[in-house]
Design an enzyme around this catalytic site. Structure first.
Site, PDB file in Angstrom:
ATOM      1  N   LYS A 170      38.937  22.142  40.042  1.00 36.27           N
ATOM      2  CA  LYS A 170      37.854  22.944  39.451  1.00 36.27           C
ATOM      3  C   LYS A 170      38.503  24.266  39.058  1.00 36.27           C
ATOM      4  O   LYS A 170      38.730  25.127  39.889  1.00 36.27           O
ATOM      5  CB  LYS A 170      36.742  23.162  40.480  1.00 36.27           C
ATOM      6  CG  LYS A 170      35.371  23.497  39.887  1.00 36.27           C
ATOM      7  CD  LYS A 170      35.320  24.704  38.969  1.00 36.27           C
ATOM      8  CE  LYS A 170      35.261  26.011  39.712  1.00 36.27           C
ATOM      9  NZ  LYS A 170      35.234  27.188  38.772  1.00 36.27           N
ATOM     10  N   GLU A 245      44.720  31.297  49.215  1.00 40.05           N
ATOM     11  CA  GLU A 245      45.602  32.331  48.667  1.00 40.05           C
ATOM     12  C   GLU A 245      44.665  33.396  48.117  1.00 40.05           C
ATOM     13  O   GLU A 245      44.010  33.187  47.108  1.00 40.05           O
ATOM     14  CB  GLU A 245      46.490  31.710  47.586  1.00 40.05           C
ATOM     15  CG  GLU A 245      47.816  32.424  47.452  1.00 40.05           C
ATOM     16  CD  GLU A 245      47.706  33.604  46.518  1.00 40.05           C
ATOM     17  OE1 GLU A 245      47.376  34.708  47.021  1.00 40.05           O
ATOM     18  OE2 GLU A 245      47.923  33.422  45.325  1.00 40.05           O
ATOM     19  N   CYS A 279      47.695  39.030  42.090  1.00 40.68           N
ATOM     20  CA  CYS A 279      47.334  39.227  43.499  1.00 40.68           C
ATOM     21  C   CYS A 279      48.455  39.915  44.271  1.00 40.68           C
ATOM     22  O   CYS A 279      48.208  40.620  45.235  1.00 40.68           O
ATOM     23  CB  CYS A 279      46.954  37.907  44.140  1.00 40.68           C
ATOM     24  SG  CYS A 279      48.060  36.570  43.749  1.00 40.68           S
ATOM     25  N   GLU A 371      41.277  45.721  46.924  1.00 41.19           N
ATOM     26  CA  GLU A 371      41.937  45.163  45.753  1.00 41.19           C
ATOM     27  C   GLU A 371      41.128  45.513  44.503  1.00 41.19           C
ATOM     28  O   GLU A 371      39.956  45.182  44.403  1.00 41.19           O
ATOM     29  CB  GLU A 371      42.059  43.648  45.889  1.00 41.19           C
ATOM     30  CG  GLU A 371      42.832  43.036  44.754  1.00 41.19           C
ATOM     31  CD  GLU A 371      43.083  41.539  44.948  1.00 41.19           C
ATOM     32  OE1 GLU A 371      42.114  40.793  45.123  1.00 41.19           O
ATOM     33  OE2 GLU A 371      44.261  41.142  44.922  1.00 41.19           O
TER      34      GLU A 371
HETATM   35  P1  NAP Z   1      36.488  34.040  42.595  1.00 38.18           P
HETATM   36  O1  NAP Z   1      35.019  34.037  42.328  1.00 38.18           O
HETATM   37  O2  NAP Z   1      36.943  33.963  43.999  1.00 38.18           O
HETATM   38  O3  NAP Z   1      37.074  32.815  41.740  1.00 38.18           O
HETATM   39  C1  NAP Z   1      38.117  31.945  42.109  1.00 38.18           C
HETATM   40  C2  NAP Z   1      37.699  30.499  41.900  1.00 38.18           C
HETATM   41  O4  NAP Z   1      36.695  30.135  42.863  1.00 38.18           O
HETATM   42  C3  NAP Z   1      37.055  30.226  40.534  1.00 38.18           C
HETATM   43  O5  NAP Z   1      37.372  28.922  40.115  1.00 38.18           O
HETATM   44  C4  NAP Z   1      35.582  30.341  40.870  1.00 38.18           C
HETATM   45  O6  NAP Z   1      34.726  29.759  39.931  1.00 38.18           O
HETATM   46  C5  NAP Z   1      35.533  29.643  42.209  1.00 38.18           C
HETATM   47  N1  NAP Z   1      34.345  29.941  43.007  1.00 38.18           N
HETATM   48  C6  NAP Z   1      33.525  31.019  42.927  1.00 38.18           C
HETATM   49  N2  NAP Z   1      32.530  30.916  43.830  1.00 38.18           N
HETATM   50  C7  NAP Z   1      32.725  29.756  44.499  1.00 38.18           C
HETATM   51  C8  NAP Z   1      32.035  29.090  45.551  1.00 38.18           C
HETATM   52  N3  NAP Z   1      30.939  29.603  46.108  1.00 38.18           N
HETATM   53  N4  NAP Z   1      32.514  27.919  45.996  1.00 38.18           N
HETATM   54  C9  NAP Z   1      33.617  27.374  45.458  1.00 38.18           C
HETATM   55  N5  NAP Z   1      34.319  27.948  44.451  1.00 38.18           N
HETATM   56  C10 NAP Z   1      33.877  29.128  43.980  1.00 38.18           C
HETATM   57  O7  NAP Z   1      37.139  35.282  41.917  1.00 38.18           O
HETATM   58  P2  NAP Z   1      36.604  36.075  40.635  1.00 38.18           P
HETATM   59  O8  NAP Z   1      35.133  36.340  40.762  1.00 38.18           O
HETATM   60  O9  NAP Z   1      37.007  35.342  39.435  1.00 38.18           O
HETATM   61  O10 NAP Z   1      37.411  37.444  40.797  1.00 38.18           O
HETATM   62  C11 NAP Z   1      36.921  38.425  41.696  1.00 38.18           C
HETATM   63  C12 NAP Z   1      38.042  39.089  42.461  1.00 38.18           C
HETATM   64  O11 NAP Z   1      38.823  38.114  43.136  1.00 38.18           O
HETATM   65  C13 NAP Z   1      39.070  39.842  41.629  1.00 38.18           C
HETATM   66  O12 NAP Z   1      38.644  41.100  41.282  1.00 38.18           O
HETATM   67  C14 NAP Z   1      40.245  39.859  42.553  1.00 38.18           C
HETATM   68  O13 NAP Z   1      40.128  40.896  43.478  1.00 38.18           O
HETATM   69  C15 NAP Z   1      40.151  38.534  43.250  1.00 38.18           C
HETATM   70  N6  NAP Z   1      41.048  37.521  42.649  1.00 38.18           N
HETATM   71  C16 NAP Z   1      42.193  37.200  43.288  1.00 38.18           C
HETATM   72  C17 NAP Z   1      43.043  36.267  42.738  1.00 38.18           C
HETATM   73  C18 NAP Z   1      44.308  35.859  43.404  1.00 38.18           C
HETATM   74  O14 NAP Z   1      45.209  35.377  42.740  1.00 38.18           O
HETATM   75  N7  NAP Z   1      44.432  35.998  44.697  1.00 38.18           N
HETATM   76  C19 NAP Z   1      42.738  35.673  41.516  1.00 38.18           C
HETATM   77  C20 NAP Z   1      41.545  36.009  40.879  1.00 38.18           C
HETATM   78  C21 NAP Z   1      40.724  36.918  41.469  1.00 38.18           C
HETATM   79  P3  NAP Z   1      34.202  30.706  38.728  1.00 38.18           P
HETATM   80  O15 NAP Z   1      35.343  30.827  37.812  1.00 38.18           O
HETATM   81  O16 NAP Z   1      33.067  29.974  38.133  1.00 38.18           O
HETATM   82  O17 NAP Z   1      33.790  32.011  39.331  1.00 38.18           O
END
Ligand code: NAP
Ligand code: MG
Length: 464
Positions: A170, A245, A279, A371
């Site tokens: 996903k 991660e 990250c 972050e």
């Molecule tokens: P996120 O919501 O954690 O998204 C990561 C993945 O998880 C996406 O595929 C997302 O789908 C999915 N997801 C979201 N809610 C979920 C749930 N309840 N159950 C299962 N999967 C779920 O991150 P984001 O909102 O895109 O970014 C927010 C913050 O996360 C950033 O500002 C940053 O601080 C952090 N981040 C960290 C990394 C890293 O490499 N460690 C990468 C991206 C972001 P959707 O795409 O539909 O939301």
């Protein structure tokens, strides 16, 4: 941009179970560039069933044959690198030069490394009177973010394939087109039907259904700490394996003996790359009090080279842009001093943020603890080495970091005391075979190289 209107399940593009779609937007100009289906629990269920059905055959495929398939996948990704780079550039907003190198070159190397590892890894060892078998964990549910759309997929799919696992992916809702190209590459490489499956969709719908599915044996997630915590809890309740991660707030420690100009310029480049959406970015720069003012000047000058739209792209979406601007405003409110950039939009169109440098940041400020995930650097002052270590280790995160000193031995001695998963010493370059992952709340488990492969294996002991 080319977009499939179905899901890749059991070796075919199939109609989605529901009618909903996700609009994919180019963050550089805010134009819709395509639509993909928004998967439901029914799509996830079909994909997990296909992965379960394919598991016995793939798990029993000799590692050398799995290696050959992964090598074929690597070759397809390499042959289609230009097309994938154009897609990453369009849906992430990455400058094309970055899309052509880091975004697509790194995953090709990582895929190649797992073709090699599948062929050379010891999936069996003898310990005393036991033969220990390293067997695939089973069906992997992979949930990936948008920041490195192809790399994040390959860093999960390639080791899972090498281990003999089957996969349901996903991908992030913001970057599904790159994920569709990866599915095309899997198909072209001739992987057996059901070994890799793709369900595009929203996190709380398709992502959650995947994490909760009984037919998934391991959930591998990369993304925010908030969602990671939830996925860890879900996996814990079902007693299934989980790899997380998560975020970081990594320290770039410049010791007094270091080449200050080099440490600052490499440090700024590290944060600005990919618009700060990395990250492992070194978002806290720690400088000795005696050198602090000079470092602030050097940092402000270095950041001026990153002109939005030219060398640095936009943020991925409006929400991330607003979040990053909010942090810049918060830094000002907390009493930090802006020496470059600021919260104002640098241009009318696109989700751009000004590359920003904060001075007079103290360790307890939100901009030193949380972050931000944007092109924002906080410069902190330390009095002596113990103070630097306290500050470096003083967050809930521990993903990466850097140390600079006059010689490697001095920097290594400091790096050994840092509570973090990776440290680059005096600009040591990225190693795609080295374990990557977090201490503390930066995560659970490791990706890349042999350690990344081990995540997808479970052990069985036979005594004879
Ligand atoms: P996120 O919501 O954690 O998204 C990561 C993945 O998880 C996406 O595929 C997302 O789908 C999915 N997801 C979201 N809610 C979920 C749930 N309840 N159950 C299962 N999967 C779920 O991150 P984001 O909102 O895109 O970014 C927010 C913050 O996360 C950033 O500002 C940053 O601080 C952090 N981040 C960290 C990394 C890293 O490499 N460690 C990468 C991206 C972001 P959707 O795409 O539909 O939301
Ligand atoms: Mg999200």
């Amino acid at each position: 941009m080319k977009a499939h209107d179905g899901m890749y399940i059991d070796g075919q593009w199939r109609p989605a179970a529901g009618p909903d779609v996700i609009a994919v937007v180019n963050p550089a100009d805010e134009q819709v560039i395509g639509h993909v289906p928004a998967g439901t629990a029914d799509d996830v269920d079909a994909a997990v069933r296909a992965a379960r059905a394919a598991l016995p055959g793939w798990a029993a495929t000799p590692p050398a044959e799995r290696a050959a398939k992964i090598a074929a996948l690597r070759d397809v990704l390499a042959a289609r690198q230009e097309e994938i780079a154009a897609t990453v550039a369009a849906e992430l907003g990455a400058p094309l030069a970055l899309a052509q190198t880091v975004h697509t070159g790194l995953p090709v190397r990582v895929a190649g490394s797992y073709a090699d590892l599948a062929a050379s890894y010891s999936f069996e060892e003898r310990i005393g009177n036991s033969t220990v078998l390293l067997e695939p964990v089973g069906v992997v549910g992979a949930i990936t973010p948008w920041n490195y759309p192809l790399h994040q997929i390959v860093a999960k799919a390639a080791p899972a394939l090498a281990a003999g696992c089957t996969i349901v992916l996903k991908p992030a809702e913001d970057t599904p087109l790159t994920a569709q190209l990866f599915a095309e590459a899997v198909d072209e490489a001739g992987l057996p039907a059901g070994v890799f499956n793709l369900v595009t969709g929203l996190g709380p719908v398709a992502g959650q259904a995947l994490a909760e599915h009984e037919g998934v044996d391991l959930v591998s997630f990369t993304g925010s700490t908030a969602v990671g915590r939830q996925i860890g809890a879900t996996a814990g309740a079902a007693v299934k394996r989980v790899a997380l991660e998560l975020g970081g707030k990594s320290a770039n420690v410049v010791l007094p003996s270091a080449d200050l100009a080099k440490a600052v310029s490499v440090g700024i480049a590290n944060v600005m790359s990919n618009s700060g959406q990395t990250c492992s970015a070194w978002t806290r720069m720690l400088v000795h009090a005696d050198q602090y003012d000079e470092a602030v000047e050097l940092a402000a000058a270095a950041v001026a080279k990153y002109v939005p739209g030219d060398r640095i792209g936009p943020l991925v979406n409006a929400k991330q842009r607003d979040r990053v601007r909010g942090y810049i405003e918060k830094g000002v409110a907390e009493g930090a001093r802006i020496v470059a950039g600021g919260p104002e939009a640098p241009q009318d169109k696109g989700y751009y943020v000004q590359p920003t440098v904060f001075a007079d940041v103290t360790p307890e400020m939100a901009i030193a603890q949380e972050e931000i995930f944007g092109p924002v650097v906080s410069l902190l002052k330390y009095e002596d080495e113990e103070d630097a270590l306290r500050i470096a280790n003083g967050t809930v995160y521990g993903l990466a970091g850097a140390v600079w000193a006059g010689d490697d031995a001095e920097a290594v001695a400091f790096a050994r005391r840092m509570d973090t998963g990776q440290v680059d010493v005096n600009g040591g370059r990225f190693n795609h075979l080295a374990p990557f992952g977090g201490y503390k709340q930066s995560g659970v488990g490791r990706e890349l190289g042999p350690h990344g492969l081990a995540e997808y294996l479970q052990t069985k002991s036979l005594q004879f």
